[in-house]
Design an enzyme around this catalytic site. Sequence first.
Site, short mmCIF file in Angstrom:
data_model
loop_
_atom_site.label_atom_id
_atom_site.label_comp_id
_atom_site.label_asym_id
_atom_site.label_seq_id
_atom_site.Cartn_x
_atom_site.Cartn_y
_atom_site.Cartn_z
N ARG A 154 26.18 -12.19 8.62
CA ARG A 154 26.16 -11.88 10.05
C ARG A 154 26.88 -12.99 10.78
O ARG A 154 26.64 -14.17 10.50
CB ARG A 154 24.71 -11.85 10.57
N ASN A 211 24.96 -1.22 6.36
CA ASN A 211 25.32 -1.34 7.78
C ASN A 211 24.92 -0.10 8.57
O ASN A 211 24.45 -0.20 9.71
CB ASN A 211 26.83 -1.60 7.92
N CYS A 263 31.69 -4.74 13.00
CA CYS A 263 31.25 -4.09 11.76
C CYS A 263 30.54 -2.76 11.98
O CYS A 263 31.00 -1.73 11.51
CB CYS A 263 30.35 -5.04 10.99
C1 UGA Z 1 26.56 -7.01 10.52
C2 UGA Z 1 25.50 -7.02 9.42
O1 UGA Z 1 24.23 -7.46 9.95
C3 UGA Z 1 25.89 -7.96 8.28
O2 UGA Z 1 24.96 -7.87 7.22
C4 UGA Z 1 27.29 -7.50 7.76
O3 UGA Z 1 27.75 -8.37 6.74
C5 UGA Z 1 28.27 -7.53 8.91
O4 UGA Z 1 27.81 -6.64 9.96
C6 UGA Z 1 29.59 -7.05 8.37
O5 UGA Z 1 29.68 -5.89 7.94
O6 UGA Z 1 30.52 -7.87 8.24
P1 UGA Z 1 27.22 -8.65 12.56
O7 UGA Z 1 28.13 -7.56 13.00
O8 UGA Z 1 27.71 -10.04 12.50
O9 UGA Z 1 26.62 -8.32 11.08
O10 UGA Z 1 26.00 -8.66 13.57
P2 UGA Z 1 24.46 -8.18 13.60
O11 UGA Z 1 23.60 -9.36 13.71
O12 UGA Z 1 24.17 -7.23 12.51
O13 UGA Z 1 24.44 -7.41 15.00
C7 UGA Z 1 25.23 -6.23 15.20
C8 UGA Z 1 24.94 -5.64 16.56
O14 UGA Z 1 23.61 -5.11 16.62
C9 UGA Z 1 25.01 -6.64 17.71
O15 UGA Z 1 25.63 -6.03 18.83
C10 UGA Z 1 23.57 -6.98 18.01
O16 UGA Z 1 23.34 -7.42 19.31
C11 UGA Z 1 22.91 -5.63 17.75
N1 UGA Z 1 21.48 -5.74 17.43
C12 UGA Z 1 21.06 -6.36 16.31
C13 UGA Z 1 20.55 -5.16 18.29
O17 UGA Z 1 20.91 -4.58 19.33
N2 UGA Z 1 19.23 -5.24 17.98
C14 UGA Z 1 18.79 -5.85 16.85
O18 UGA Z 1 17.55 -5.88 16.63
C15 UGA Z 1 19.73 -6.44 16.00
#
Ligand code: UGA
Length: 447
Positions: A154, A211, A263
């Site tokens: 992440r 994902n 992602c």
């Molecule tokens: C995501 C995955 O979590 C990673 O495991 C994966 O490796 C990565 O994509 C990828 O494919 O490269 P990332 O995009 O860095 O990671 O971010 P996340 O922490 O997963 O958040 C994604 C989105 O969901 C953000 O906009 C975040 O704000 C949102 N989110 C996350 C929520 O709205 N609520 C939550 O409880 C968690």
Amino acid sequence: MKITVIGSGYVGLVAGTCFAEIGHDVVCVDNDPRKIEALKQGQVPIYEPGLDALVKKNHETGRLNFTADLADALNGAHAAFIAVGTPPRPTDGHADMKYVYAVAREISEKATGDLVVVNKSTVPVGTGDEVEQILLKAHRPFKLAVVSNPEFLREGVAIDDFMRPDRVVIGSENDWAKKIVSAIYEVDGLAGANIVHTSRRSAELIKYAANAFLAMKITFINEIADLCEAVGGDIRHVANGVGLDSRIGSKFLNAGPGYGGSCFPKDTLALSKTARDHRVQLRTIETVIQVNDNRKRAMALRVLDACGGSVHGKTIAVLGLAFKADTDDMRDSPAIPVIQALQDFGATVRAYDPEAMENAAKIFHDVTFCEDAFSASNGADAVIVLTEWDQFKTIDLKQLKKQVAAPLVIDLRNVMPEDAVVAAGFEYWCIGRTGSTTSLQHSIAAE
Ligand code: UGA
């Protein structure tokens, strides 16, 4: 082991640096010579907490090097990781594989001995087979094999995710290649790596399915938040009560303005396209994509509601622009449609983000970027929190109150300290709860 990592973006640079940190001899390659020169000087082109220090440390020990010359980087390598982008094709949303295939062709020409080519880029199922065909067509007089090893990092906590992975997935039908990639991960520096061996196609699918599931979990809780607003629940309590069931788990149940980033939006779309190409319809994922897309702009309507039905001629302070905290990444950030909608409704937007303003300035033209949250809030009729940066959670509320024209906080991430915000004299709106809280309501509730 001697490792080449091709593509020095978020994935390649973090993986390459961490491979060096756990003791491997790594060369990171990129076709942008300016990026390579900057990295050699210790300048990391992205904001990822802890990465600069780790790059510097490993570069100094000589275990981490940078080059734009792939032939040089492949010389003597045991494994070459492909970590280039697979953005959605603008025409149809399929993952664009041109960069992956171009790298595969280059490897097939420039490899000088036995080499395991490891796909770390997020690629549609079957890509490993294509890459293998490209390599075999070159008829080189040594062994070349292809392994799928998706990454699960992440942004913002990528180094920790690499060093303490929930699992490492190695997809290969070739014992020799499997052994080499396993040996890269079976080292003391990698805490408790749970290695999952599977076929190459299953590994490719694991990445997309993971994902898509997380995107679905977020979308689910966002819809339950909408229901809470309609029926008088509080999503924070509901998510807590649901998440404590160990079969569900409490992570990724934070309701917000919709998921963004480089992602989830791209991978859910690519997965649904792949499925359709195989005559399978992933209806849940297609719905997730649609619900999430609609949600982002709908957030602006909540701001309208909180502002009494109109933002025309009003000044809105936006705190946070990045798609989530601890990154400078603006890709598919909810801030983009929310700000655009607010502007469409006639608002003037002042914004602040600790890291993402340089990237945001490439997207927005009529936004005033400010040096901090207080200056962004100067004269504002409403303050919206769009990214959950720690500094907003602990902001000096008295000082904030002095800046604003009207004391209204709309917390689209549910991260502000509600009691303190209300005690400071603000009206407080959040996600997944009916209406607002004011100091009057607080004192009634206390009685
Ligand atoms: C995501 C995955 O979590 C990673 O495991 C994966 O490796 C990565 O994509 C990828 O494919 O490269 P990332 O995009 O860095 O990671 O971010 P996340 O922490 O997963 O958040 C994604 C989105 O969901 C953000 O906009 C975040 O704000 C949102 N989110 C996350 C929520 O709205 N609520 C939550 O409880 C968690």
